[in-house]
Design an enzyme around this catalytic site. Structure first.
Site, PDB file in Angstrom:
ATOM      1  N   ASP A  13       0.827  -1.205   0.000  1.00 36.78           N
ATOM      2  CA  ASP A  13       0.000   0.000   0.000  1.00 36.78           C
ATOM      3  C   ASP A  13       0.862   1.256   0.000  1.00 36.78           C
ATOM      4  O   ASP A  13       1.955   1.272   0.580  1.00 36.78           O
ATOM      5  CB  ASP A  13      -0.909  -0.012   1.238  1.00 36.78           C
ATOM      6  CG  ASP A  13      -2.035   0.997   1.133  1.00 36.78           C
ATOM      7  OD1 ASP A  13      -2.341   1.443   0.011  1.00 36.78           O
ATOM      8  OD2 ASP A  13      -2.599   1.348   2.180  1.00 36.78           O
ATOM      9  N   ASN A  61     -10.396  -2.852  -6.869  1.00 39.30           N
ATOM     10  CA  ASN A  61      -9.606  -1.908  -7.678  1.00 39.30           C
ATOM     11  C   ASN A  61     -10.160  -1.704  -9.081  1.00 39.30           C
ATOM     12  O   ASN A  61      -9.786  -0.751  -9.777  1.00 39.30           O
ATOM     13  CB  ASN A  61      -8.149  -2.381  -7.783  1.00 39.30           C
ATOM     14  CG  ASN A  61      -7.370  -2.212  -6.493  1.00 39.30           C
ATOM     15  OD1 ASN A  61      -6.408  -2.926  -6.243  1.00 39.30           O
ATOM     16  ND2 ASN A  61      -7.780  -1.268  -5.653  1.00 39.30           N
TER      17      ASN A  61
END
Length: 239
Positions: A13, A61
């Site tokens: 991340d 996503n």
């Protein structure tokens, strides 16, 4: 070195935020993140890690801007052409809803899996178009189909049966889960498999995460006692 986790899972991340803080587009951060993958993969091989699972692209996503998704798919193709697999004797595997990916990416994934199938130092597993809720639902569907065909009964369904129908059935559960970027959540990643994993969160964005950061996470892991529901005294007695 006697307590190196055999399976490390990572939530990579912070690519976009790292790039934004440098005044760069988010795609610049994703490219830098690929460079980090190379470094961390090499270090894991050196340390003796046997499985490295990387959360690369989640089913959620797909809701990102189309241009970012396109750039990410391009990076996937580029990274699969990397010499890191052969140079480090690394086998490549992919988990996730691969059917949603562009055909070109699907073909390259299959090709890379085949070309690296004989490598033995470590297995790199890329979670691509992946989420735990998708995986558990998919496993339930597979089991339901077997029951429908009379291949098993409802009473045959156990934790082991469910695990065997997961896309991760070829590898052990992670001992250590690392999340970079400062967030402290699991984000729908390996929920079944990390039931007893040690969790490690750090503020460092993924593009800036380096070999020393990895070693610090492992040292933190080594300082924990893995009890699996037992008492501390039971664990000490069984040593």
């Amino acid at each position: 070195m006697t307590r190196i986790p055999q399976h490390i899972a990572i939530i990579m991340d912070g690519n976009g935020r790292w790039a934004t803080e440098q005044g760069k587009p988010r795609t610049y951060g994703h490219q830098a993140g690929v460079d980090t993958v190379r470094r961390i993969t090499s270090e894991c091989v050196r340390l003796g890690v046997k499985y490295l699972t990387l959360y690369t692209f989640s089913t959620e996503n797909w809701n990102r801007p189309a241009d970012e998704i396109s750039a990410l798919m391009g990076l996937v193709l580029t990274s699969l052409q990397d010499e890191i697999f052969m140079k480090n004797n690394v086998r490549f595997r992919v988990i996730g809803d691969v059917a949603r990916l562009p055909k070109e990416v699907q073909e390259k994934l299959r090709q890379t899996e085949q070309e690296t199938s004989h490598n033995t130092a470590m297995t790199m597993v890329v979670a691509l178009s992946y989420s735990s809720r998708w995986e558990i639902t998919h496993a339930a569907q597979l089991i339901a189909e077997q029951v429908k065909k009379g291949e098993m009964s409802i009473s045959d369904i156990t934790e082991d049966v469910l695990s065997e129908n997961m896309t991760t059935s070829f590898m052990p559960d992670p001992e250590l889960l690392i999340r970079t970027g400062g967030e402290e959540r699991i984000s729908n990643y390996l929920l079944w498999q990390i039931a007893y994993s040690e969790l490690y969160f750090c503020d460092t964005y993924w593009p800036a995460f380096n070999e020393e950061d990895l070693r610090e996470a492992i040292i933190d892991y080594q300082g924990r006692q893995r009890r699996f529901g037992k008492t501390e005294e039971q664990v000490e007695t069984n040593k």
